[in-house]
Design a protein around this motif. Sequence first.
Motif, mmCIF file in Angstrom:
data_model
loop_
_atom_site.group_PDB
_atom_site.id
_atom_site.type_symbol
_atom_site.label_atom_id
_atom_site.label_comp_id
_atom_site.label_asym_id
_atom_site.label_seq_id
_atom_site.Cartn_x
_atom_site.Cartn_y
_atom_site.Cartn_z
ATOM 1 N N PRO A 3 2.793 11.730 -10.971
ATOM 2 C CA PRO A 3 1.714 12.614 -11.410
ATOM 3 C C PRO A 3 2.243 13.970 -11.870
ATOM 4 C CG PRO A 3 1.178 11.610 -9.287
ATOM 5 C CD PRO A 3 2.609 11.272 -9.592
ATOM 6 N N GLY A 4 1.622 14.480 -12.907
ATOM 7 C CA GLY A 4 1.975 15.785 -13.463
ATOM 8 C C GLY A 4 1.807 15.765 -14.961
ATOM 9 N N ASN A 5 1.404 16.903 -15.505
ATOM 10 C CA ASN A 5 1.190 17.009 -16.950
ATOM 11 C C ASN A 5 2.456 17.362 -17.709
ATOM 12 O OD1 ASN A 5 -1.592 16.444 -16.783
ATOM 13 N ND2 ASN A 5 -1.991 18.555 -16.158
ATOM 14 N N THR A 6 3.469 17.856 -16.992
ATOM 15 C CA THR A 6 4.729 18.236 -17.619
ATOM 16 C C THR A 6 5.875 17.640 -16.802
ATOM 17 O OG1 THR A 6 4.996 20.261 -16.314
ATOM 18 C CG2 THR A 6 3.754 20.440 -18.399
ATOM 19 N N LEU A 7 7.053 17.611 -17.380
ATOM 20 C CA LEU A 7 8.216 17.140 -16.641
ATOM 21 C C LEU A 7 8.457 18.036 -15.428
ATOM 22 C CD1 LEU A 7 10.552 15.156 -16.324
ATOM 23 C CD2 LEU A 7 11.888 16.633 -17.863
ATOM 24 N N GLN A 8 8.263 19.332 -15.587
ATOM 25 C CA GLN A 8 8.428 20.249 -14.465
ATOM 26 C C GLN A 8 7.504 19.847 -13.308
ATOM 27 O OE1 GLN A 8 7.291 24.349 -15.162
ATOM 28 N NE2 GLN A 8 8.402 25.069 -13.357
ATOM 29 N N GLU A 9 6.244 19.590 -13.596
ATOM 30 C CA GLU A 9 5.303 19.187 -12.549
ATOM 31 C C GLU A 9 5.711 17.858 -11.921
ATOM 32 O OE1 GLU A 9 1.400 19.206 -14.304
ATOM 33 O OE2 GLU A 9 1.418 21.384 -14.578
ATOM 34 N N GLN A 10 6.217 16.933 -12.732
ATOM 35 C CA GLN A 10 6.645 15.637 -12.206
ATOM 36 C C GLN A 10 7.875 15.783 -11.311
ATOM 37 O OE1 GLN A 10 6.787 13.977 -16.171
ATOM 38 N NE2 GLN A 10 5.137 12.537 -15.663
ATOM 39 N N ILE A 49 8.616 18.488 -9.612
ATOM 40 C CA ILE A 49 8.106 19.122 -8.399
ATOM 41 C C ILE A 49 7.452 18.071 -7.500
ATOM 42 C CG2 ILE A 49 6.318 20.693 -7.534
ATOM 43 C CD1 ILE A 49 7.128 22.559 -9.907
ATOM 44 N N THR A 50 6.690 17.164 -8.072
ATOM 45 C CA THR A 50 6.087 16.074 -7.292
ATOM 46 C C THR A 50 7.178 15.250 -6.615
ATOM 47 O OG1 THR A 50 4.153 15.947 -8.731
ATOM 48 C CG2 THR A 50 4.651 13.983 -7.433
ATOM 49 N N TYR A 51 8.219 14.921 -7.366
ATOM 50 C CA TYR A 51 9.333 14.151 -6.816
ATOM 51 C C TYR A 51 9.966 14.885 -5.634
ATOM 52 C CZ TYR A 51 13.807 11.694 -6.564
ATOM 53 O OH TYR A 51 14.892 10.999 -6.121
ATOM 54 N N VAL A 78 10.424 18.465 0.262
ATOM 55 C CA VAL A 78 10.462 19.891 -0.056
ATOM 56 C C VAL A 78 9.012 20.375 -0.160
ATOM 57 C CG1 VAL A 78 11.319 21.657 -1.653
ATOM 58 C CG2 VAL A 78 12.611 19.531 -1.344
ATOM 59 N N SER A 79 8.678 21.426 0.563
ATOM 60 C CA SER A 79 7.296 21.912 0.569
ATOM 61 C C SER A 79 6.997 22.723 -0.687
ATOM 62 C CB SER A 79 7.036 22.775 1.809
ATOM 63 O OG SER A 79 7.702 24.024 1.691
ATOM 64 N N ALA A 80 5.701 22.852 -0.979
ATOM 65 C CA ALA A 80 5.271 23.673 -2.112
ATOM 66 C C ALA A 80 5.729 25.113 -1.910
ATOM 67 C CB ALA A 80 3.755 23.599 -2.269
ATOM 68 N N GLU A 81 5.693 25.605 -0.680
ATOM 69 C CA GLU A 81 6.133 26.964 -0.379
ATOM 70 C C GLU A 81 7.630 27.124 -0.665
ATOM 71 O OE1 GLU A 81 6.037 30.221 3.251
ATOM 72 O OE2 GLU A 81 5.783 28.096 3.730
ATOM 73 N N GLN A 82 8.434 26.135 -0.297
ATOM 74 C CA GLN A 82 9.871 26.201 -0.563
ATOM 75 C C GLN A 82 10.145 26.198 -2.062
ATOM 76 O OE1 GLN A 82 10.651 22.794 1.940
ATOM 77 N NE2 GLN A 82 11.889 24.032 3.343
ATOM 78 N N ILE A 83 9.408 25.388 -2.796
ATOM 79 C CA ILE A 83 9.583 25.341 -4.253
ATOM 80 C C ILE A 83 9.203 26.675 -4.872
ATOM 81 C CG2 ILE A 83 8.715 24.278 -6.382
ATOM 82 C CD1 ILE A 83 8.570 21.624 -4.703
#
Length: 113
Positions: free
Chosen positions: A82-89, A91-93, A99-104
Amino acid sequence: TDMRWGRVIKKIIEALSNDKNVYIHCTWGADRTGTLVMLLQGMLGVSESDLAKEFELTSFCYRRVRNNDFWGPNLEYIKTLPGNTLQEQIITYCMTAGVSAEQIETFQTIMLE
């Protein structure tokens, strides 16, 4: 998802958060190291084209041994997430690897400021 990537990424973020330098290297090839760097750069929004070019720069090493089991299959799998961009995908990976959203967000803030 390979949880080893998550553990390594979290250690990198922890080091950076504590104002420590991080040195990433590889002994024989560049596949695992290149994949790790691809994940890190991808979280920062580096384009797929630039990720591929960066990965290929390692081909100039005289000891370079390619193992296509890392870069290609990982990227193809990530692009199904899931994700609209490679960056989002990416991050999902990374989040599915622990890895938490806060760590990212911490990583992005440190690296992009």
